[in-house]
Design an enzyme around this catalytic site. Structure first.
Site, PDB file in Angstrom:
ATOM      1  N   THR A 102       0.853  -1.195   0.000  1.00  0.00           N
ATOM      2  CA  THR A 102       0.000   0.000   0.000  1.00  0.00           C
ATOM      3  C   THR A 102       0.887   1.242   0.000  1.00  0.00           C
ATOM      4  O   THR A 102       1.951   1.254   0.608  1.00  0.00           O
ATOM      5  CB  THR A 102      -0.903  -0.023   1.245  1.00  0.00           C
ATOM      6  OG1 THR A 102      -1.704  -1.191   1.186  1.00  0.00           O
ATOM      7  CG2 THR A 102      -1.782   1.203   1.362  1.00  0.00           C
ATOM      8  N   ARG A 130     -12.902  -8.281  -2.939  1.00  0.00           N
ATOM      9  CA  ARG A 130     -12.630  -7.792  -1.582  1.00  0.00           C
ATOM     10  C   ARG A 130     -12.348  -6.293  -1.602  1.00  0.00           C
ATOM     11  O   ARG A 130     -11.588  -5.807  -2.415  1.00  0.00           O
ATOM     12  CB  ARG A 130     -11.407  -8.508  -1.015  1.00  0.00           C
ATOM     13  CG  ARG A 130     -10.880  -7.906   0.288  1.00  0.00           C
ATOM     14  CD  ARG A 130      -9.568  -8.588   0.688  1.00  0.00           C
ATOM     15  NE  ARG A 130      -9.029  -8.096   1.944  1.00  0.00           N
ATOM     16  CZ  ARG A 130      -8.121  -7.125   2.061  1.00  0.00           C
ATOM     17  NH1 ARG A 130      -7.664  -6.535   0.974  1.00  0.00           N
ATOM     18  NH2 ARG A 130      -7.670  -6.750   3.236  1.00  0.00           N
ATOM     19  N   ASP A 133      -9.482  -1.537   3.764  1.00  0.00           N
ATOM     20  CA  ASP A 133      -9.477  -0.274   4.534  1.00  0.00           C
ATOM     21  C   ASP A 133      -9.095   0.919   3.657  1.00  0.00           C
ATOM     22  O   ASP A 133      -9.492   2.055   3.924  1.00  0.00           O
ATOM     23  CB  ASP A 133      -8.467  -0.392   5.677  1.00  0.00           C
ATOM     24  CG  ASP A 133      -7.051  -0.601   5.148  1.00  0.00           C
ATOM     25  OD1 ASP A 133      -6.801  -1.639   4.510  1.00  0.00           O
ATOM     26  OD2 ASP A 133      -6.220   0.302   5.332  1.00  0.00           O
ATOM     27  N   THR A 153      -1.339   1.810   6.325  1.00  0.00           N
ATOM     28  CA  THR A 153      -0.946   0.621   5.558  1.00  0.00           C
ATOM     29  C   THR A 153      -0.879  -0.567   6.513  1.00  0.00           C
ATOM     30  O   THR A 153      -0.495  -0.396   7.672  1.00  0.00           O
ATOM     31  CB  THR A 153       0.426   0.830   4.884  1.00  0.00           C
ATOM     32  OG1 THR A 153       0.964  -0.447   4.517  1.00  0.00           O
ATOM     33  CG2 THR A 153       1.447   1.510   5.777  1.00  0.00           C
ATOM     34  N   GLY A 154      -1.236  -1.745   6.007  1.00  0.00           N
ATOM     35  CA  GLY A 154      -1.150  -2.926   6.860  1.00  0.00           C
ATOM     36  C   GLY A 154      -2.360  -3.814   6.690  1.00  0.00           C
ATOM     37  O   GLY A 154      -3.052  -3.735   5.662  1.00  0.00           O
ATOM     38  N   HIS A 155      -2.624  -4.642   7.666  1.00  0.00           N
ATOM     39  CA  HIS A 155      -3.691  -5.646   7.573  1.00  0.00           C
ATOM     40  C   HIS A 155      -5.076  -4.996   7.594  1.00  0.00           C
ATOM     41  O   HIS A 155      -5.571  -4.542   8.624  1.00  0.00           O
ATOM     42  CB  HIS A 155      -3.536  -6.643   8.726  1.00  0.00           C
ATOM     43  CG  HIS A 155      -4.473  -7.793   8.615  1.00  0.00           C
ATOM     44  ND1 HIS A 155      -5.628  -7.894   9.355  1.00  0.00           N
ATOM     45  CD2 HIS A 155      -4.448  -8.879   7.807  1.00  0.00           C
ATOM     46  CE1 HIS A 155      -6.269  -9.007   9.020  1.00  0.00           C
ATOM     47  NE2 HIS A 155      -5.565  -9.622   8.100  1.00  0.00           N
ATOM     48  N   GLY A 156      -5.693  -4.938   6.388  1.00  0.00           N
ATOM     49  CA  GLY A 156      -6.898  -4.156   6.195  1.00  0.00           C
ATOM     50  C   GLY A 156      -8.053  -4.497   7.114  1.00  0.00           C
ATOM     51  O   GLY A 156      -8.725  -3.601   7.637  1.00  0.00           O
TER      52      GLY A 156
HETATM   53  N1  GLY Z   1      -4.307  -2.308   3.754  1.00  0.00           N
HETATM   54  C1  GLY Z   1      -4.510  -2.894   2.489  1.00  0.00           C
HETATM   55  C2  GLY Z   1      -5.253  -4.171   2.507  1.00  0.00           C
HETATM   56  O1  GLY Z   1      -5.399  -4.838   3.519  1.00  0.00           O
HETATM   57  O2  GLY Z   1      -5.716  -4.557   1.495  1.00  0.00           O
END
Ligand code: GLY
Length: 244
Positions: A102, A130, A133, A153-156
């Protein structure tokens, strides 16, 4: 107001071999965005330009470098927001397959207006359709002239649960400094949800906040004639910028 443009090139477990390209990419984007601010451009134009540069950079997971979904296609998310009106522009786009986090930018312009933009190819092998975020104002992106601007940025899925960009700004609104708010909210999310994350923040007074709980996150910002950048924890490098 002294303008500032801060970018990130994605938080994650970035391999050693990718570090030079990531640093080169964030520096290029930060310089280009800052040039717009220095010439009297708006924060909105500057964050858009910086993110476009990183979308064209195949070392980033956005635009041309986006990862693929389960069907082997590229589906991208992005959002952009201006702090003076709280308006958002952006959304979802679908394109042809690309290669390989990201990317994002936050800025304050000489009039004190703020903007934030974030763009991503998402998570490798994600479900078709999908949304992340990154396309959600409040989770991946937020800008409010009364408080500051944030790009995440990171785990959406974890970021959405924490409404993370907004949570950082609410902490600044309560009196925390940009750096402290960024660090503490990211750590809280990672502790609770066991997933990593990164963020860049600018407060309405131009203070910057940079944080990540992943192994690495490339970032850069230019202030006056100096560019500051880094990718490791506690790393802050700087160079004088010579106008070309
Ligand atoms: N933050 C980007 C995603 O999880 O797709």
């Amino acid at each position: 107001m002294e303008p500032v443009l801060l970018v990130h090139g994605g938080a994650g477990d970035i391999r050693d071999s990718r570090v030079p390209d990531k640093i080169k990419g964030v520096k290029l984007a930060a310089k280009a965005g800052y040039k717009i601010l220095k010439n009297g451009g708006t924060a909105l134009d500057a964050v858009e330009a910086a993110v476009r540069i990183m979308e064209d950079d195949e070392s980033m997971n956005a635009g041309r470098g986006s990862v693929l979904n389960l069907d082997g296609e590229v589906e991208m998310d992005a959002s952009i927001m201006e702090g003076s009106t709280l308006s958002e522009i952006g959304g979802k786009d679908v394109e042809n397959p690309g290669e390989v986090g990201t990317v994002g930018a936050v800025a304050i312009d000489s009039k004190g207006h703020l903007a934030a933009a974030t763009s991503t190819g998402g998570i490798n092998g994600k479900m078709v359709g999908r949304s992340s975020d990154t396309s959600l104002i409040g989770s991946g992106t937020y800008a409010d002239d009364e408080i500051g601007a944030v790009s995440i940025t990171g785990h959406g899925d974890s970021i959405i649960k924490f409404y993370l960009a907004h949570a950082i700004l609410k902490d600044i609104e309560k009196g925390s400094e940009a750096q402290e708010a960024t660090r503490s909210i990211l750590e809280k999310m990672t502790e609770q949800l066991k997933n990593t994350v990164g963020a860049i923040t600018i407060s309405k007074t131009g203070e910057v906040g940079i944080g990540f709980t992943s192994k690495r996150m490339g970032w850069a910002y230019q202030k006056a004639d100096t560019i500051f950048f880094g990718i490791e924890h506690d790393e802050v490098r700087s160079e004088k910028v010579v106008d070309e």
